[in-house]
Write a protein that holds these residues in place. Structure first.
Motif: not given
Length: 383
Positions: A154-163
């Motif tokens: 929603a804030v523009g990170i198309e492919k967010p990484t998860v830690g």
């Protein structure tokens, strides 16, 4: 008649703004409750003025006491009435979202915060920071990851990484998310900046902002966001970041972004912007979509299997096998499951001991039993 005039006036204002900006996209309206801050009503109004001056691409509606400043105000007597009015305005869709202090979300909903890390000045989403996604810690963190992904998009990170923050339960969360990913739910794990890498994040990764989304339980997330927000002010005035964020749940339908009663105007200004982005990009619909995709990737079965492991079993006396010299190290076992994992090996005739390495809990077995022990633990779902 007055209500009709108001609607017509709003429509003409939107047309005028569209002509001016070249875009006819509807401006979002974000509420701000002004009662409840430890720094007073004026601090809240100052935050609204900062946001209006700095951004200006969304409207701010104040919910509180009357002011001479150039804002629409919905007058209420106190913070309690302000919350009631906020919910009413959200339900009637007269505002698209609201920033407020301390709100009681139902179980299943928790807030996704956003900070700026001191190490590299990188934005980091903390999932989650207040509320309770589940009464089971590991299930809650699994769901927090999905909520974090929705907010990141929603804030523009198309492919967010998860830690996943290295907490009790982190290894169970990692296994569950790996299963979810293997079943078709699309996301990417972050890789720790430490030499051993992996999706389990260390303290260094928090400071550097290694992942886009740091998954943790909400109590830990609450502590982190307080430290990040106020580490330069001794804690009584939060200045840095975007606040504790929107309440996200599988079926939650109100956009409520939380700030602390200790939050100052600079942070609340950014919280208003954060809320406006979430509203504009329909974060609640994104959350529904992410949870739908996760359920299609067997989220329910994964959690059911997880909860089944936590059910109290009949007490069984398991005889410890003859002692051996243990030099083979098996990492990656969650500390909450360490004792049961050892007993699982004993049941198979493999002598084992529990220990703690520099990266977390470990199981120790003999070199001769190493391969067999790894196989047994994988089959039992501990790795």
């Amino acid at each position: 008649m007055d209500a009709t005039k108001k609607i017509v006036a709003e429509v003409f204002n939107e047309i005028a703004e569209g002509i001016k900006s070249g875009s006819f996209e509807k401006r979002v309206k974000i509420g701000l409750t002004t009662f409840g801050s430890e720094h007073g009503v004026e601090e809240m109004i100052r935050a609204a003025e900062m946001a209006k001056s700095k951004y200006g691409d969304f409207d701010i509606i104040l919910i509180g006491s009357k002011t001479e400043r150039n804002f629409e105000v919905i007058e209420v007597e106190d913070a309690a009435e302000g919350h009631k009015k906020m919910v009413e305005l959200l339900e009637k869709k007269e505002i698209d979202g609201c920033v407020t202090q301390h709100f009681d979300f139902p179980i299943g909903v928790s807030t996704v915060g956003r900070v700026v890390t001191p190490g590299k000045g990188k934005e980091l989403i903390i999932a989650t920071t207040t509320g309770t996604t589940s009464t089971n810690r590991v299930e809650g963190m699994i769901r927090n990851a999905i909520s974090g992904i929705a907010v990141a998009k929603a804030v523009g990170i198309e492919k967010p990484t998860v830690g996943i923050l290295n907490l009790d339960g982190a290894r169970g969360v990692e296994r569950a998310l790996k299963d979810l990913k293997a079943n078709g739910y699309e996301f990417e794990f972050a890789n720790s900046l430490r030499a051993d890498g992996g999706a389990i994040m260390r303290g260094n990764d928090i400071l550097a902002g290694t992942p886009d989304i740091m998954v943790c339980d909400s109590l830990t997330g609450n502590l982190l966001i307080k430290i990040f927000s106020a580490f330069t002010t001794c804690g009584n005035y939060e200045t840095v970041g975007y606040g504790y964020g929107p309440g996200i749940g599988e079926d939650y339908d109100k956009l409520v972004n939380i700030v602390s009663r200790a939050s100052g105007a600079p942070l609340i200004c950014e919280a208003l912007r954060y809320c406006s982005l979430c509203a504009k990009n329909k974060v609640l619909l994104k959350a529904k979509d992410e949870f739908k995709k996760a359920k299609e990737s067997s989220l329910g079965d994964i959690i059911e299997k997880l909860l089944a492991k936590d059910k109290p079993a009949n007490k069984e006396e398991i005889e410890m096998p003859p002692k051996k010299v243990v030099t083979y190290v098996i990492p990656g076992i969650d500390i909450l499951e360490l004792e049961n994992a050892c007993k699982t090996l004993w049941r198979k005739g493999i002598y084992s001991e529990s220990g703690m390495g520099c990266t977390g809990p470990v199981i120790l077995v003999s070199d001769d039993d190493g391969g067999k022990a790894e196989y047994v633990l994988v089959e039992a779902g501990y790795k």
